[in-house]
Design a protein around this motif. Structure first.
Motif, PDB file in Angstrom:
ATOM      1  N   PRO A 184      37.470  82.676  34.964  1.00 60.43           N
ATOM      2  CA  PRO A 184      37.715  81.883  36.176  1.00 60.43           C
ATOM      3  C   PRO A 184      36.482  81.094  36.636  1.00 60.43           C
ATOM      4  CG  PRO A 184      38.373  84.194  36.491  1.00 60.43           C
ATOM      5  CD  PRO A 184      37.628  84.120  35.199  1.00 60.43           C
ATOM      6  N   MET A 198      44.857  78.102  34.045  1.00 58.54           N
ATOM      7  CA  MET A 198      43.621  77.437  34.457  1.00 58.54           C
ATOM      8  C   MET A 198      42.948  76.617  33.337  1.00 58.54           C
ATOM      9  SD  MET A 198      40.306  79.143  36.170  1.00 58.54           S
ATOM     10  CE  MET A 198      40.065  78.786  37.886  1.00 58.54           C
ATOM     11  N   GLN A 226      44.481  73.659  45.120  1.00 55.97           N
ATOM     12  CA  GLN A 226      43.228  74.301  45.512  1.00 55.97           C
ATOM     13  C   GLN A 226      43.431  75.334  46.607  1.00 55.97           C
ATOM     14  OE1 GLN A 226      40.840  70.816  46.292  1.00 55.97           O
ATOM     15  NE2 GLN A 226      39.892  70.920  44.287  1.00 55.97           N
ATOM     16  N   ASP A 279      48.005  82.483  32.526  1.00 63.28           N
ATOM     17  CA  ASP A 279      47.109  81.880  33.518  1.00 63.28           C
ATOM     18  C   ASP A 279      46.787  80.452  33.073  1.00 63.28           C
ATOM     19  OD1 ASP A 279      45.040  80.964  35.089  1.00 63.28           O
ATOM     20  OD2 ASP A 279      43.955  82.865  35.108  1.00 63.28           O
ATOM     21  N   TRP A 286      40.420  78.027  46.168  1.00 66.97           N
ATOM     22  CA  TRP A 286      39.369  77.504  45.314  1.00 66.97           C
ATOM     23  C   TRP A 286      38.241  76.935  46.170  1.00 66.97           C
ATOM     24  CZ3 TRP A 286      37.303  72.633  44.643  1.00 66.97           C
ATOM     25  CH2 TRP A 286      36.606  72.424  43.442  1.00 66.97           C
ATOM     26  N   LEU A 327      52.606  78.998  41.393  1.00 65.47           N
ATOM     27  CA  LEU A 327      51.358  78.515  40.797  1.00 65.47           C
ATOM     28  C   LEU A 327      51.648  77.490  39.693  1.00 65.47           C
ATOM     29  CD1 LEU A 327      48.254  78.801  40.816  1.00 65.47           C
ATOM     30  CD2 LEU A 327      48.497  80.522  39.025  1.00 65.47           C
ATOM     31  N   ASN A 334      36.583  77.157  37.184  1.00 58.02           N
ATOM     32  CA  ASN A 334      36.241  76.529  38.464  1.00 58.02           C
ATOM     33  C   ASN A 334      35.130  75.500  38.317  1.00 58.02           C
ATOM     34  OD1 ASN A 334      38.019  77.584  40.357  1.00 58.02           O
ATOM     35  ND2 ASN A 334      36.834  79.471  40.586  1.00 58.02           N
ATOM     36  N   MET A 343      44.822  78.455  45.122  1.00 63.65           N
ATOM     37  CA  MET A 343      43.875  79.241  44.351  1.00 63.65           C
ATOM     38  C   MET A 343      42.699  79.700  45.202  1.00 63.65           C
ATOM     39  SD  MET A 343      43.800  76.894  40.973  1.00 63.65           S
ATOM     40  CE  MET A 343      42.846  78.085  40.034  1.00 63.65           C
ATOM     41  N   TYR A 370      50.609  73.496  39.412  1.00 63.93           N
ATOM     42  CA  TYR A 370      49.951  72.843  38.270  1.00 63.93           C
ATOM     43  C   TYR A 370      50.786  71.675  37.740  1.00 63.93           C
ATOM     44  CZ  TYR A 370      46.027  76.032  37.497  1.00 63.93           C
ATOM     45  OH  TYR A 370      44.845  76.723  37.621  1.00 63.93           O
TER      46      TYR A 370
END
Ligand SMILES: [Zn+2]
Length: 257
Positions: free
Chosen positions: A215, A130, A244, A128, A249, A87, A219, A247, A91
């Motif tokens: 999250p 995000m 994506q 995390d 996503w 992950l 998103n 995730m 990123y």
């Protein structure tokens, strides 16, 4: 022809012939450069270990007639944890691809360099990534001159709102009268998400890394920022599709068209 020293982070590597590797290096002193690392794909070559993606290195570059050559390199920080965690690797690859796409060659930008370096240090540690990534994406856009307009309507410049959404093609929020009868692709954005997005301009990445991640918010902001960055890039960003898919996503369903 000549030699120069620089410090840089490897944005990308690709093979050249059987044994060589071309590295795209974002340097503090010279901006983005490309150089050949001769023999860097041979297992016992001294350049193998230092020419991994995301490596931060001190380099001696030999400027040739065609391609520059990485003559010597010394690792300052390997950022190995970013390559060991799928992950985080996704990123970091996304960040470096955006930089690679938006930065022209040989344009010095030491602020962006230091921002990337600070970002990778935080990415290495954050549980995390995000929200840290949302802050990174937004601030990178600002550094690169594509700052989205988030404090007023991009059409009439009035700050009263209410806004009907974010128009990626216009690069900012639109009020009801400027959005007109429709037809423009608008991304709805809740006032709370908008307030958080504005906060991301200011917040320290290390402080943000300690906050719990929401999250749904990540998103929502991701949908806005990804769409905007993808549109500005004017070509498919492979690392974004990968991130994506990783995730799983999915964009919010309520896009207004
Ligand atoms: Zn307006």
């Amino acid at each position: 022809m000549g030699l120069y020293h620089c410090e840089g982070i490897i944005l990308r590597t690709r093979g050249l012939g059987e044994a060589d590797r071309i590295v795209t290096l974002f340097t503090k002193e010279k901006g983005k450069i490309e150089a050949v690392a001769r023999g860097a794909r041979r297992p016992r070559n001294r350049l193998v270990g230092v020419t991994q993606q995301f490596s931060y290195l001190k380099a001696l570059i030999f400027t040739g007639k065609s391609l520059d050559q990485l003559s010597q390199a010394e690792l300052i920080k390997s950022f190995a944890p970013l390559r060991d965690d799928l992950l985080k690797m996704a990123y970091a690859t996304w960040w470096t691809e955006v930089l690679d796409v938006f930065l022209p060659l040989n344009e010095v930008n030491s602020d962006v360099f230091l921002f990337l370096l600070a970002g990778l240090v935080v990415l290495e540690k954050v549980p995390d990534p995000m929200l840290v990534s949302r802050a990174f994406e937004l601030r990178l856009l600002k550094y690169l001159g594509y700052e989205p307009v988030l404090d007023r309507c991009v059409g009439c410049r009035k700050a009263e709102g209410p806004y009907v959404g974010f128009a990626p093609s216009e690069g900012g929020l639109l009020c009801r009268s400027c959005a007109g009868a429709g037809g423009m692709n608008l991304i709805p954005v809740r006032p709370a998400a908008l307030a958080f997005l504005r906060e991301l301009y200011q917040v320290d990445l290390r402080e943000l890394a300690r906050r719990p991640v929401d999250p749904a918010l990540g998103n929502e902001l991701g949908h806005l920022l990804f769409t905007f960055i993808q549109l500005r890039a004017e070509k498919p960003l492979k690392s974004l599709s990968f991130l994506q898919s990783l995730m799983a996503w999915t964009p919010p369903e309520s896009d207004l068209n």
